[in-house]
Write an enzyme that holds these catalytic residues in place. Structure first.
Site, PDB file in Angstrom:
ATOM      1  CB  VAL A  17      -1.096  -0.018   1.200  1.00 50.12           C
ATOM      2  CG1 VAL A  17      -1.806   1.422   1.270  1.00 50.12           C
ATOM      3  CG2 VAL A  17      -1.768  -1.103   1.246  1.00 50.12           C
ATOM      4  CE  LYS A 108      -7.400  -4.681   8.914  1.00 51.42           C
ATOM      5  NZ  LYS A 108      -7.242  -5.044   7.532  1.00 51.42           N
ATOM      6  N   GLY A 137     -11.057  -0.055   2.132  1.00 46.99           N
ATOM      7  CA  GLY A 137     -10.183   0.357   0.897  1.00 46.99           C
ATOM      8  C   GLY A 137     -10.785   1.678   0.299  1.00 46.99           C
ATOM      9  CB  ILE A 139     -16.048   1.871  -0.122  1.00 49.71           C
ATOM     10  CG1 ILE A 139     -15.802   0.449  -1.168  1.00 49.71           C
ATOM     11  CG2 ILE A 139     -17.126   2.192   0.015  1.00 49.71           C
ATOM     12  CD1 ILE A 139     -16.383  -0.754  -0.596  1.00 49.71           C
ATOM     13  CD  GLU A 193      -2.014 -11.363   3.836  1.00 56.76           C
ATOM     14  OE1 GLU A 193      -0.866 -11.765   3.832  1.00 56.76           O
ATOM     15  OE2 GLU A 193      -2.470 -10.314   3.570  1.00 56.76           O
ATOM     16  CE  LYS A 208     -11.304  -4.458   6.610  1.00 60.65           C
ATOM     17  NZ  LYS A 208     -11.186  -5.376   5.476  1.00 60.65           N
TER      18      LYS A 208
END
Ligand code: HSE
Length: 429
Positions: A17, A108, A137, A139, A193, A208
């Protein structure tokens, strides 16, 4: 250019990121500057390994292994954090806020666990605290809840907030594949992952949900108040049975408020195939909510990935750098506020129950009695398939029932006549 403001920023971490944010600023920074008169300059990037290849030509002296180079540089006014996890992220973010720096985070976990402390410190030092990238992400759901939907009392939020699990459940639904097979394939493709626990066990979604519910209900909904059940026990047979009954299986993050009572839960959930969330496929995220004025609304987009997450981070950079005064969510910021929201762990919903039952007279009436004894009413029942070791699969859909009553009803079925294979909650909203 007259009036142009150069904003010096520091990165804590530079994984996928962080690299995405660097590339987005490099490729799109001029457009942003043209519109906003803001020029972002990444002055320092904290990394563990300076020699690791990141596909970016960092100018000499930008990469550093010393956190002080970011936190103690007076010219750096915004710290962007990509470390993930609770520590050392929380401690470093807290230090940045204490020294008057604005913090932008995609984390988060640290944010959901320490929001009240971070916000208190941010307010005391007039520092900005921005976290759009921490939930879903790209949104813009945080901005929507903090700002655009202020005129609403929001009583319900349903979210597909984890792309990994939505990818797995979508493949299981569309191709009738097993959980283990799809997980292996997702890992091979880099969509899950290597250690997928946080995603498949529902924790990522719960962090979240804690943030979303707190914002929507204007009161802190701690992570610990969320019931969490992941998708590791989901069997292809149930996904298939659900589809035959008109339901799609999703890992849903659910928050509902009734007065001061709040239920928050993350678990596999059957929703009707014609619900807007049912068509949210693959790794997409979506948040569906109901406000008393806006009514039903759904946000759909990419919840993860370098560029989608960078989109949220860079938007926060622009918001933070152009704010005349930083704003904070409007709820009571105490960890235990005087008028607290109360958690409700005995919610009501319909249930899907699959049992393996003896195929002899009287069995059905004993199961129906166990349900009736707890006030659980059966809406539909089907015998699915033939005998297996002398037992047959029975699928029940109940009317709305309390969680505790449903658990007791299952407990009340004698094991010698039937055993429970699966229990999946249904959302009919
Ligand atoms: N691992 C998350 C997902 C993305 O699969 O959606 C980061 O929160």
């Amino acid at each position: 250019m007259t009036g142009m403001k150069v904003v010096h920023i520091g990165f804590l971490g530079c994984g996928n990121v962080g690299s995405g944010v660097w590339r987005l600023l490099e490729s799109f920074g001029k457009d942003i500057q043209h519109r906003t008169d803001l020029s972002f300059h990444v002055k320092k990037v904290l990394v563990r390994d300076i020699n690791k290849s990141r596909g970016i030509a960092f100018p000499e002296g930008v990469l550093t292994r010393k956190v002080e180079d970011v936190l103690e540089d007076p010219e750096i006014s915004i710290v962007v954090e990509f470390l993930g996890g609770e520590e050392p992220a929380f401690t470093w973010l807290h230090r940045a806020l204490e020294s008057g720096k604005t913090v932008i985070t995609a984390n988060k976990v640290a944010f959901a666990l320490h929001w009240h402390t971070l916000q208190k410190t941010a307010k005391e030092h007039a520092s900005g605290l921005y976290y759009e990238a921490a939930v879903c992400g790209a949104i813009p759901i945080i901005h929507a809840l903090e700002d655009s939907l202020q005129a609403n009392r929001i009583d319900k939020i349903f979210g597909i907030v984890n792309g990994t699990t939505n990818y797995i459940l979508t493949r299981m639904s569309k191709n009738n594949e097993s959980y283990d097979d799809v997980l292996c394939e997702a890992q091979r493709l880099g969509l899950a992952e290597p250690d997928p626990a946080a995603d498949v066990e529902g924790l990522d979604a719960a962090y979240k949900l804690s943030i979303l519910a707190s914002l929507a209900f204007h009161g802190r909904v701690p992570f610990e108040n969320i019931y969490v059940e992941g998708i590791t026990g989901i069997q292809a047979e149930d996904v298939r049975c659900g589809l035959e009954l008109g339901y799609t299986l999703k890992l849903l993050a659910i928050a509902k408020r009734d007065g001061m009572s709040v239920e928050t839960r993350v678990h596999p959930t059957f929703i009707r195939c014609d619900h807007p969330l049912a068509n949210v496929s693959g790794s997409f995220n979506a948040v569906y909510l109901k406000g008393h004025a806006c009514q039903e609304m759904m946000f759909l987009g990419r919840g993860a990935g370098d560029m989608p997450t960078a989109s949220a981070i860079v938007s926060d950079l622009v918001r933070a750098a152009s704010a005349q005064k930083h704003l904070y969510p409007t709820f009571d910021n105490e960890p235990i506020p005087a008028v607290a929201l109360k958690k409700n762990m005995d919610w009501s919903c319909p249930y899907y129950i699959r049992l393996l039952a003896k195929d002899t007279p009287g069995v059905l009436s004993q199961i129906a009695k166990a349900f009736a004894d707890q006030g659980v009413s059966i809406a539909a029942m089907q015998q699915k398939g033939g005998q297996r070791d002398g037992r047959v699969p029975l699928v029940f859909i109940t009317h709305s029932a309390h969680e505790k009553a449903m658990q007791q009803a299952i407990h009340g079925i004698p094991r010698e006549i039937a055993t429970m294979e699966s229990m999946i909650r249904v959302e009919e909203e």
